[in-house]
Scaffold this motif. Structure first.
Motif, short mmCIF file in Angstrom:
data_model
loop_
_atom_site.label_atom_id
_atom_site.label_comp_id
_atom_site.label_asym_id
_atom_site.label_seq_id
_atom_site.Cartn_x
_atom_site.Cartn_y
_atom_site.Cartn_z
N ASP A 157 0.71 -1.24 -0.10
CA ASP A 157 0.07 -0.02 0.15
C ASP A 157 0.77 1.26 0.01
O ASP A 157 2.03 0.98 -0.07
N SER A 158 0.23 2.25 0.29
CA SER A 158 1.18 3.61 0.00
C SER A 158 2.05 3.92 1.38
O SER A 158 2.97 4.63 1.23
N ARG A 159 1.93 3.14 2.10
CA ARG A 159 2.92 3.08 3.20
C ARG A 159 4.16 1.98 3.19
O ARG A 159 4.86 1.68 4.02
N THR A 166 -9.17 -5.85 5.31
CA THR A 166 -9.46 -4.44 5.67
C THR A 166 -11.02 -4.92 6.03
O THR A 166 -11.60 -5.50 5.72
N THR A 179 -17.99 5.04 1.50
CA THR A 179 -17.15 4.09 1.54
C THR A 179 -17.78 2.76 1.74
O THR A 179 -17.20 1.95 1.11
N TYR A 188 -11.39 -2.84 -1.93
CA TYR A 188 -10.81 -1.42 -1.28
C TYR A 188 -9.47 -1.30 -1.13
O TYR A 188 -8.77 -2.23 -1.01
N GLU A 189 -8.89 -0.18 -1.47
CA GLU A 189 -7.53 0.29 -1.82
C GLU A 189 -7.24 1.31 -0.62
O GLU A 189 -8.14 2.19 -0.40
N PRO A 190 -6.54 0.97 0.52
CA PRO A 190 -6.38 1.66 1.60
C PRO A 190 -5.96 2.80 1.24
O PRO A 190 -4.78 3.18 0.42
N THR A 191 -6.30 4.18 1.71
CA THR A 191 -5.76 5.59 1.66
C THR A 191 -5.33 6.02 2.89
O THR A 191 -5.85 5.87 3.86
N TYR A 192 -4.20 6.78 2.77
CA TYR A 192 -3.67 7.41 4.17
C TYR A 192 -3.26 8.94 3.70
O TYR A 192 -2.81 9.17 2.54
N SER A 193 -3.21 9.59 4.95
CA SER A 193 -2.69 10.91 4.85
C SER A 193 -1.08 11.07 4.58
O SER A 193 -0.67 10.04 4.90
N GLN A 197 1.73 8.15 5.73
CA GLN A 197 2.56 7.43 4.79
C GLN A 197 4.16 7.81 5.08
O GLN A 197 4.76 6.71 5.12
#
Length: 202
Positions: A157-159, A166, A179, A188-193, A197
Motif C-alpha cells: 500500500d502507500s505506506r 480491511t 465508503t 478496497y484500496e487503503p488510503t492514508y494522509s 505515509q
C-alpha cells in the motif's frame, strides 16, 4: 464485536503483473453465505535479556477461511479450485488442481442494524467439502463448505505495507457513507494522509 448476520459474499479475480503485484477484477457474487470462520496464525519472536522478555514481535503469517455457502456452482468451482468441465458438462477434479487466488468480500450485521464490511485480499481455496445425508423423518439441509488459506497481498500500500484484510463498520466516526455504499463495487484500496505515509514501515 458481536454480529447477528452474514450476507453479500463476493469474490474478485486477481491478475499478477510481472512483479507479482495484484490487480483486482470487478467483484461478483460468489454464493449465498451461511457461515464464515476466520482464524489467524502469527509468527512470534521473543528477545530475552536480563533473564526476562525484553522485546516481543508478532507478525501475520497466514490465516484460514472456512465458508459455508448454499451452492458454489460449476463456474465458480472452476475458478476457485481449478477443476475442469469436460465435453459432457461434468465437473472433473484432479489431484493437482489448483485454483487461482481471489479476494473475498462480505458483510456482517451488528445488533444495531449497521453492517461491518470486510475484504480479504488474497485467498487460495481448496476443493469444497461435501456433506451428504439420507432423508429421514425430518429434513436436514446439507450444504458445501469451502476452505482457503489467507495470505497478505504482494502489492504494497502507500505506506509500503502488505495488507491481508480491511474492515470497516457502517456509521463509525470518520467513516464516509460512500465508503460502505461502494464497498462491493471494487476491492478496497487503503488510503492514508501524507503524514501517515511518511511514518509507516514496510
Amino acid at each position: 464485536m458481536s454480529t447477528i448476520g452474514l450476507d453479500s459474499l463476493y469474490y474478485a479475480s486477481i491478475t499478477d503483473d510481472s512483479n507479482g503485484e495484484e490487480t483486482y477484477g470487478t467483484p461478483a457474487k460468489l454464493a449465498k453465505a451461511i457461515k464464515c470462520d476466520l482464524s489467524v496464525e502469527l509468527a512470534e519472536a521473543i528477545l530475552y535479556a536480563d533473564d526476562a522478555a525484553a522485546e516481543v514481535v508478532k507478525a501475520f503469517k497466514e490465516g484460514k477461511l472456512s465458508l459455508g455457502v448454499d451452492d458454489i456452482g460449476i463456474d465458480k468451482a472452476q475458478i476457485l479450485t481449478g477443476a475442469e468441465v469436460d465435453t459432457n458438462g461434468v465437473l472433473v477434479s484432479a489431484g493437482k488442481d489448483l485454483g487461482a487466488p481471489v479476494a473475498i468480500g462480505f458483510r456482517a450485521m451488528k445488533p444495531n442494524g449497521k453492517y461491518r464490511y470486510f475484504w480479504l485480499y488474497r485467498i487460495q481455496f481448496g476443493v469444497p467439502a461435501t456433506n451428504l445425508q439420507t432423508k429421514g423423518d425430518s429434513i436436514s439441509f446439507q450444504t458445501p463448505t469451502i476452505e482457503g488459506t489467507i495470505m497478505q497481498r504482494h502489492k504494497a500500500d502507500s505506506r509500503g505495507k502488505h495488507p491481508w484484510k480491511t474492515e470497516v463498520t457502517e456509521g463509525d466516526a470518520g467513516v464516509a457513507a460512500s465508503t460502505v455504499s461502494g464497498w462491493f463495487s471494487s476491492v478496497y484500496e487503503p488510503t492514508y494522509s501524507a503524514s501517515a505515509q511518511s511514518g509507516g514501515n514496510s
